[in-house]
Motif scaffolding. Sequence first.
Motif, PDB file in Angstrom:
ATOM      1  N   ALA A   1       0.823  -1.212   0.000  1.00 50.16           N
ATOM      2  CA  ALA A   1       0.000   0.000   0.000  1.00 50.16           C
ATOM      3  C   ALA A   1       0.855   1.259   0.000  1.00 50.16           C
ATOM      4  O   ALA A   1       0.573   2.222  -0.720  1.00 50.16           O
ATOM      5  N   THR A   2       1.921   1.282   0.798  1.00 50.22           N
ATOM      6  CA  THR A   2       2.712   2.510   0.909  1.00 50.22           C
ATOM      7  C   THR A   2       3.511   2.775  -0.365  1.00 50.22           C
ATOM      8  O   THR A   2       3.673   3.925  -0.784  1.00 50.22           O
ATOM      9  N   VAL A   3       3.993   1.715  -1.016  1.00 49.29           N
ATOM     10  CA  VAL A   3       4.736   1.905  -2.264  1.00 49.29           C
ATOM     11  C   VAL A   3       3.777   2.327  -3.380  1.00 49.29           C
ATOM     12  O   VAL A   3       4.081   3.228  -4.174  1.00 49.29           O
ATOM     13  N   THR A   4       2.618   1.712  -3.426  1.00 42.22           N
ATOM     14  CA  THR A   4       1.618   2.076  -4.433  1.00 42.22           C
ATOM     15  C   THR A   4       1.147   3.512  -4.245  1.00 42.22           C
ATOM     16  O   THR A   4       0.973   4.264  -5.217  1.00 42.22           O
ATOM     17  N   PHE A   5       0.953   3.916  -2.996  1.00 43.20           N
ATOM     18  CA  PHE A   5       0.524   5.282  -2.698  1.00 43.20           C
ATOM     19  C   PHE A   5       1.568   6.296  -3.152  1.00 43.20           C
ATOM     20  O   PHE A   5       1.224   7.369  -3.679  1.00 43.20           O
ATOM     21  N   SER A   6       2.846   5.963  -2.976  1.00 42.10           N
ATOM     22  CA  SER A   6       3.908   6.869  -3.399  1.00 42.10           C
ATOM     23  C   SER A   6       3.842   7.124  -4.900  1.00 42.10           C
ATOM     24  O   SER A   6       4.072   8.247  -5.365  1.00 42.10           O
ATOM     25  N   ARG A   7       3.518   6.104  -5.656  1.00 49.68           N
ATOM     26  CA  ARG A   7       3.366   6.280  -7.105  1.00 49.68           C
ATOM     27  C   ARG A   7       2.181   7.189  -7.412  1.00 49.68           C
ATOM     28  O   ARG A   7       2.261   8.082  -8.260  1.00 49.68           O
ATOM     29  N   GLY A   8       1.087   6.994  -6.705  1.00 41.09           N
ATOM     30  CA  GLY A   8      -0.107   7.793  -6.938  1.00 41.09           C
ATOM     31  C   GLY A   8       0.069   9.259  -6.614  1.00 41.09           C
ATOM     32  O   GLY A   8      -0.603  10.115  -7.203  1.00 41.09           O
ATOM     33  N   LEU A   9       0.976   9.581  -5.689  1.00 42.84           N
ATOM     34  CA  LEU A   9       1.216  10.977  -5.326  1.00 42.84           C
ATOM     35  C   LEU A   9       1.664  11.813  -6.519  1.00 42.84           C
ATOM     36  O   LEU A   9       1.479  13.032  -6.535  1.00 42.84           O
ATOM     37  N   PHE A  10       2.243  11.166  -7.509  1.00 44.01           N
ATOM     38  CA  PHE A  10       2.743  11.877  -8.678  1.00 44.01           C
ATOM     39  C   PHE A  10       1.763  11.804  -9.846  1.00 44.01           C
ATOM     40  O   PHE A  10       2.111  12.135 -10.979  1.00 44.01           O
ATOM     41  N   GLY A  11       0.540  11.374  -9.556  1.00 49.45           N
ATOM     42  CA  GLY A  11      -0.497  11.360 -10.574  1.00 49.45           C
ATOM     43  C   GLY A  11      -0.363  10.263 -11.606  1.00 49.45           C
ATOM     44  O   GLY A  11      -0.966  10.344 -12.682  1.00 49.45           O
ATOM     45  N   LEU A  12       0.409   9.230 -11.292  1.00 55.09           N
ATOM     46  CA  LEU A  12       0.606   8.143 -12.245  1.00 55.09           C
ATOM     47  C   LEU A  12      -0.456   7.058 -12.052  1.00 55.09           C
ATOM     48  O   LEU A  12      -0.900   6.809 -10.932  1.00 55.09           O
ATOM     49  N   PRO A  13      -0.838   6.392 -13.120  1.00 58.03           N
ATOM     50  CA  PRO A  13      -1.822   5.309 -12.996  1.00 58.03           C
ATOM     51  C   PRO A  13      -1.217   4.115 -12.265  1.00 58.03           C
ATOM     52  O   PRO A  13       0.010   3.953 -12.208  1.00 58.03           O
ATOM     53  N   LYS A  14      -2.062   3.287 -11.719  1.00 60.69           N
ATOM     54  CA  LYS A  14      -1.591   2.092 -11.034  1.00 60.69           C
ATOM     55  C   LYS A  14      -0.834   1.195 -12.010  1.00 60.69           C
ATOM     56  O   LYS A  14      -1.194   1.070 -13.177  1.00 60.69           O
ATOM     57  N   ASP A  15       0.219   0.582 -11.504  1.00 61.63           N
ATOM     58  CA  ASP A  15       1.019  -0.323 -12.330  1.00 61.63           C
ATOM     59  C   ASP A  15       1.500  -1.462 -11.429  1.00 61.63           C
ATOM     60  O   ASP A  15       2.655  -1.483 -10.998  1.00 61.63           O
ATOM     61  N   PRO A  16       0.620  -2.411 -11.133  1.00 64.20           N
ATOM     62  CA  PRO A  16       0.975  -3.505 -10.215  1.00 64.20           C
ATOM     63  C   PRO A  16       2.209  -4.281 -10.659  1.00 64.20           C
ATOM     64  O   PRO A  16       3.002  -4.716  -9.814  1.00 64.20           O
ATOM     65  N   ALA A  17       2.385  -4.437 -11.961  1.00 62.50           N
ATOM     66  CA  ALA A  17       3.536  -5.199 -12.441  1.00 62.50           C
ATOM     67  C   ALA A  17       4.842  -4.506 -12.076  1.00 62.50           C
ATOM     68  O   ALA A  17       5.820  -5.163 -11.692  1.00 62.50           O
ATOM     69  N   ARG A  18       4.859  -3.174 -12.204  1.00 61.09           N
ATOM     70  CA  ARG A  18       6.077  -2.444 -11.851  1.00 61.09           C
ATOM     71  C   ARG A  18       6.341  -2.504 -10.352  1.00 61.09           C
ATOM     72  O   ARG A  18       7.483  -2.720  -9.918  1.00 61.09           O
ATOM     73  N   ILE A  19       5.300  -2.321  -9.540  1.00 54.05           N
ATOM     74  CA  ILE A  19       5.468  -2.396  -8.094  1.00 54.05           C
ATOM     75  C   ILE A  19       5.965  -3.781  -7.695  1.00 54.05           C
ATOM     76  O   ILE A  19       6.857  -3.919  -6.855  1.00 54.05           O
ATOM     77  N   GLU A  20       5.426  -4.794  -8.315  1.00 54.40           N
ATOM     78  CA  GLU A  20       5.870  -6.160  -8.029  1.00 54.40           C
ATOM     79  C   GLU A  20       7.350  -6.329  -8.347  1.00 54.40           C
ATOM     80  O   GLU A  20       8.101  -6.918  -7.556  1.00 54.40           O
ATOM     81  N   GLN A  21       7.783  -5.809  -9.490  1.00 52.05           N
ATOM     82  CA  GLN A  21       9.181  -5.942  -9.874  1.00 52.05           C
ATOM     83  C   GLN A  21      10.097  -5.215  -8.905  1.00 52.05           C
ATOM     84  O   GLN A  21      11.159  -5.732  -8.523  1.00 52.05           O
TER      85      GLN A  21
END
Length: 338
Positions: free
Chosen positions: A127-147
């Motif tokens: 959740a915290t890593v995904t939220f950090s991506r969202g702070l910059f207005g980027l769409p969700k990218d589960p594959a990138r977070i997983e990597q």
Amino acid sequence: MQPDPTLPSAAKAGPRAGFETLAEAGAGTAPEAALEIDGISKTYDTGFTALRSVSLTIRRGELFALLGPNGAGKTTLISIICGLVRASSGTVRVHGHHWTQDYRAARRLIGLVPQELTTESFETVWATVTFSRGLFGLPKDPARIEQILKDLSLWEKRNARIMTLSGGMKRRVLIAKALAHEPKVLFLDEPTAGVDVELRRDMWDVVRRLKASGVTIILTTHYIEEAEEMADRVGVITRGEIILVEEKQALMRKLGRKQLVLHLVEPLARVPESLAGYDLSLGEGGGELTYTYDSQGERGGITALMSDLRAAGVQFRDLQTRQDSLEKIFVNLVRQSQ
């Protein structure tokens, strides 16, 4: 944190050896520059001056090691560039984007791994890593977070709350958060301080891959052997001033003193007078003769020494060379600046 758009305009710094200022290069005209830092100063309300007109150009795709003793201004400079601290004067451009006039684009390009562990204790790693991506207005990218999590050996901990992790695991989470929005410029502020060997190895593997992909990396570290192994260029800051910026290999050639150790066939009681012009010292027992010289050599260097040794009747059975480490060069530079 959103920066104050009323930051002062640039205060032009005088020219310094080793790099060019924006006044010389032309603001925003160097396409190879990832960061253009011009005349950054910081004086706190207490009157303490942390930075004194720092100017520096960092190239795209390089790993730049910023070295300095505690209190030298490293973290203050990084915090200013990242918009966490307000500068007293000066300006910064990130890939040509002005840090206040176009601050959204500038901040979007920057990732920061800070010294302090500042994560939400009750959040999960995912959740915290995904939220950090969202702070910059980027769409969700589960594959990138997983990597990212797999690269940092965090995948098995993806559903664990931050509060349950060890200090080393929390440090990994900070790195993952900094990478979540795919930054082009990554600041690593003492990233391996107090962490285990496994994390250091994992992190440097990730750093090598990022650098190979074109990400610019600025590293501060107390493990100078890391800078010696990884960096393309080295900058030294002390008392809020940049005192040197140099290609790492050129720096070590220029300032790293070398030693030639000769293992003698017959021990000497003293250095022959005919060799007094060389910086020679006898080891204990007289069986080793050490010649200390700089990268330019002395009196013709090693070739001349060999000739003079033969003339003096000194024979050796083996030899080896040594060179100062980056750490020793750094210590000497800081000592000389004080």
